[in-house]
Design a protein around this motif. Structure first.
Motif, PDB file in Angstrom:
ATOM      1  N   VAL A 146      -2.690   7.513   6.816  1.00  0.00           N
ATOM      2  CA  VAL A 146      -2.143   5.717   6.501  1.00  0.00           C
ATOM      3  C   VAL A 146      -1.387   4.854   7.679  1.00  0.00           C
ATOM      4  N   PHE A 147      -1.664   4.153   8.424  1.00  0.00           N
ATOM      5  CA  PHE A 147      -0.781   3.310   8.628  1.00  0.00           C
ATOM      6  C   PHE A 147      -1.209   1.011   8.117  1.00  0.00           C
ATOM      7  N   ALA A 148       0.035   0.840   7.988  1.00  0.00           N
ATOM      8  CA  ALA A 148      -0.529  -0.787   7.865  1.00  0.00           C
ATOM      9  C   ALA A 148       0.904  -1.566   8.518  1.00  0.00           C
ATOM     10  N   MET A 149       0.313  -2.794   9.438  1.00  0.00           N
ATOM     11  CA  MET A 149       0.712  -3.827  10.177  1.00  0.00           C
ATOM     12  C   MET A 149       2.037  -4.540   8.773  1.00  0.00           C
ATOM     13  N   ASP A 150       3.339  -5.212   9.316  1.00  0.00           N
ATOM     14  CA  ASP A 150       3.385  -5.826   8.143  1.00  0.00           C
ATOM     15  C   ASP A 150       4.765  -6.784   9.498  1.00  0.00           C
ATOM     16  N   HIS A 151       3.235  -8.449   8.740  1.00  0.00           N
ATOM     17  CA  HIS A 151       3.601  -9.156   9.254  1.00  0.00           C
ATOM     18  C   HIS A 151       4.556 -10.278   9.474  1.00  0.00           C
ATOM     19  N   ARG A 152       5.964  -9.473   8.159  1.00  0.00           N
ATOM     20  CA  ARG A 152       6.841 -10.017   7.951  1.00  0.00           C
ATOM     21  C   ARG A 152       7.735  -9.738   8.706  1.00  0.00           C
ATOM     22  N   PHE A 153       7.513  -8.932   9.407  1.00  0.00           N
ATOM     23  CA  PHE A 153       8.684  -7.937  10.157  1.00  0.00           C
ATOM     24  C   PHE A 153       8.097  -8.426  11.784  1.00  0.00           C
ATOM     25  N   MET A 154       9.222  -9.814  12.314  1.00  0.00           N
ATOM     26  CA  MET A 154       8.699 -10.052  13.059  1.00  0.00           C
ATOM     27  C   MET A 154       6.922  -9.782  14.144  1.00  0.00           C
ATOM     28  N   MET A 155       6.082 -10.748  12.900  1.00  0.00           N
ATOM     29  CA  MET A 155       4.899 -10.754  13.132  1.00  0.00           C
ATOM     30  C   MET A 155       3.938  -9.205  13.340  1.00  0.00           C
ATOM     31  N   GLY A 156       4.618  -8.266  13.067  1.00  0.00           N
ATOM     32  CA  GLY A 156       3.667  -6.821  13.400  1.00  0.00           C
ATOM     33  C   GLY A 156       3.662  -6.752  14.531  1.00  0.00           C
ATOM     34  N   SER A 157       4.381  -7.476  15.725  1.00  0.00           N
ATOM     35  CA  SER A 157       5.373  -7.214  17.198  1.00  0.00           C
ATOM     36  C   SER A 157       5.445  -5.660  17.141  1.00  0.00           C
ATOM     37  N   MET A 158       4.516  -5.466  18.457  1.00  0.00           N
ATOM     38  CA  MET A 158       4.671  -3.334  18.413  1.00  0.00           C
ATOM     39  C   MET A 158       5.757  -2.956  19.703  1.00  0.00           C
TER      40      MET A 158
ATOM     41  N   ASP B 194      -4.881   5.817  -4.692  1.00  0.00           N
ATOM     42  CA  ASP B 194      -5.719   5.827  -5.730  1.00  0.00           C
ATOM     43  C   ASP B 194      -3.987   6.016  -6.902  1.00  0.00           C
ATOM     44  N   ASP B 195      -4.238   5.471  -8.254  1.00  0.00           N
ATOM     45  CA  ASP B 195      -2.927   5.192  -8.869  1.00  0.00           C
ATOM     46  C   ASP B 195      -1.709   4.758  -8.302  1.00  0.00           C
ATOM     47  N   GLY B 196      -1.411   4.538  -6.937  1.00  0.00           N
ATOM     48  CA  GLY B 196      -0.898   3.420  -6.306  1.00  0.00           C
ATOM     49  C   GLY B 196      -0.001   4.682  -5.802  1.00  0.00           C
ATOM     50  N   GLU B 197      -0.066   5.595  -5.084  1.00  0.00           N
ATOM     51  CA  GLU B 197       0.445   6.978  -4.905  1.00  0.00           C
ATOM     52  C   GLU B 197       0.473   6.525  -3.401  1.00  0.00           C
ATOM     53  N   PHE B 198       1.774   6.401  -3.064  1.00  0.00           N
ATOM     54  CA  PHE B 198       1.826   6.299  -1.482  1.00  0.00           C
ATOM     55  C   PHE B 198       3.163   7.776  -0.949  1.00  0.00           C
ATOM     56  N   VAL B 199       2.997   8.736  -0.173  1.00  0.00           N
ATOM     57  CA  VAL B 199       3.703   9.352   0.322  1.00  0.00           C
ATOM     58  C   VAL B 199       3.845   8.587   1.861  1.00  0.00           C
ATOM     59  N   GLU B 200       5.489   8.127   2.021  1.00  0.00           N
ATOM     60  CA  GLU B 200       6.009   7.609   2.739  1.00  0.00           C
ATOM     61  C   GLU B 200       6.296   8.629   3.896  1.00  0.00           C
TER      62      GLU B 200
ATOM     63  N   GLY C 241      12.778  -6.527   3.830  1.00  0.00           N
ATOM     64  CA  GLY C 241      12.999  -5.396   3.347  1.00  0.00           C
ATOM     65  C   GLY C 241      12.219  -4.136   4.196  1.00  0.00           C
ATOM     66  N   GLU C 242      11.607  -3.981   4.575  1.00  0.00           N
ATOM     67  CA  GLU C 242      11.552  -2.912   5.868  1.00  0.00           C
ATOM     68  C   GLU C 242      12.223  -2.509   6.938  1.00  0.00           C
ATOM     69  N   THR C 243      12.121  -1.454   6.835  1.00  0.00           N
ATOM     70  CA  THR C 243      13.588  -0.993   8.717  1.00  0.00           C
ATOM     71  C   THR C 243      12.144  -0.878   9.745  1.00  0.00           C
ATOM     72  N   GLU C 244      11.084  -1.710   9.821  1.00  0.00           N
ATOM     73  CA  GLU C 244      10.211  -1.990  10.548  1.00  0.00           C
ATOM     74  C   GLU C 244       8.732  -2.074  11.085  1.00  0.00           C
ATOM     75  N   GLY C 245       7.858  -2.753  11.800  1.00  0.00           N
ATOM     76  CA  GLY C 245       6.988  -3.803  11.709  1.00  0.00           C
ATOM     77  C   GLY C 245       5.908  -2.536  11.143  1.00  0.00           C
ATOM     78  N   ALA C 246       5.906  -1.535  10.787  1.00  0.00           N
ATOM     79  CA  ALA C 246       4.694  -0.529  10.736  1.00  0.00           C
ATOM     80  C   ALA C 246       4.552   0.450   9.106  1.00  0.00           C
ATOM     81  N   ILE C 247       4.398   0.551   8.875  1.00  0.00           N
ATOM     82  CA  ILE C 247       4.502   1.565   7.047  1.00  0.00           C
ATOM     83  C   ILE C 247       3.644   2.796   7.770  1.00  0.00           C
ATOM     84  N   VAL C 248       3.707   3.795   7.938  1.00  0.00           N
ATOM     85  CA  VAL C 248       3.277   5.409   7.796  1.00  0.00           C
ATOM     86  C   VAL C 248       3.086   6.249   6.849  1.00  0.00           C
ATOM     87  N   GLY C 249       1.672   7.328   6.733  1.00  0.00           N
ATOM     88  CA  GLY C 249       2.275   8.463   5.511  1.00  0.00           C
ATOM     89  C   GLY C 249       0.826   8.573   5.069  1.00  0.00           C
TER      90      GLY C 249
END
Length: 297
Positions: free
Chosen positions: A130-142, A77-83, A111-119
């Protein structure tokens, strides 16, 4: 001037590039990319048109990959996200040869420090972890950091009695970390189990691709499993399977639509409709923001 020479001057002249900087014109001003070709239908699309449609091709519905923050901003909502837990990162002095260089390159490019963002964010008035994995960081490898961040957000959600929505995207376990990366499968699964034992809702969204150890752990442990259209979902890739069994796989094998037919995916949702559908699911489970959906602690 002859006809052929006139046509050549009109249609084959070099485009003029404005130069800026010193008198030597050392810095050409290159315009930003204004168009992109769809990877599925091959149509040329305006970048602005594609961005306005959440990176979904308006011609054929192909879902381009997008960054983790784009997904969460579109959901909130309103684009607000607390990481949260952004301090959890993979040490750059990892032992595997060349791994430190790969990490530094991935951090610089994404521009990220790891392959998943949570908050935590608010979706349709309800607090959601929530969590979201990012393909730009080593294809979201775990690896350790991805698994640890996802584990911690489930633990936080269990403590505060929040539902969890997670966007899975991964090429699999991060081989550079060896057994440590494989341990994340058990760790994340245990955290999901405790969240489930507390009677809380978990809705994973499988995006393109969701493969390897992620698909064999937290990605498929949800109460209601959603997927984006045509997402590649499975453990081993289709080429590996064909080479192993020496058989040709059926058309559409391991795509979201195929898995829905087989009962592995509950619902396929277009990206442009994702927030609305998730809001409906959360409201049914929590009773909506008016009836405790906010569940503040």
């Amino acid at each position: 001037m002859g006809f052929e020479e006139t046509i050549r001057k009109i249609f084959f002249r070099k485009p003029k590039i404005e130069l800026e900087g010193g008198a030597d014109g050392s810095k050409p001003a290159v315009p930003e990319k204004v168009s992109v070709r769809c990877e599925k239908c091959r149509q040329i699309l305006l970048s602005s048109e594609l961005d306005a449609n959440m990176k979904v091709c308006p011609k054929c519905g192909y879902h381009f990959k997008i960054g983790a923050r784009e997904r969460l901003a579109a959901l909130a909502d309103d684009g607000e996200f607390v990481e949260m837990f952004s301090e959890v990162v993979t040490p750059v002095d990892a032992d595997f040869p060349g791994y430190s260089d790969k990490l530094e390159k991935a951090r610089a490019e994404s521009g990220e420090t790891e392959g998943a963002i949570v908050g935590v964010l608010r979706l349709s008035g309800m607090y959601v972890a929530v969590f979201a994995m990012d393909h730009r960081f080593m294809m979201g490898s775990m690896g350790y950091a991805v698994g640890e961040r996802i584990t911690r957000i489930f633990e936080y959600a269990t403590l505060h009695r929040y539902p969890v929505v997670g966007f899975a995207l991964s090429g699999g376990a991060r081989m550079q970390e060896g057994i440590t990366s494989l341990m994340q499968m058990a760790k994340t699964s245990a955290a999901v189990g405790k969240h489930n034992d507390a009677g809380l809702l978990y809705v994973p969204v499988l995006t393109n691709p969701t493969t390897g150890g992620v698909s064999a752990s937290f990605a498929f442990l949800g109460d209601i499993i959603l997927a984006e259209p045509d997402a590649l979902i499975g453990f081993a890739g289709p080429r590996v399977i064909e080479q192993t069994i020496r058989q040709k796989l059926p058309a559409g094998f391991q795509r979201a639509e195929f898995l829905q037919q087989k009962g592995y995916v509950d619902l396929i949702v277009k990206r442009t409709e994702m927030k609305t559908k998730l809001g409906e699911i959360l409201a049914l489970h929590t009773g909506g923001a008016e009836n405790g959906g906010e569940n503040r602690q």
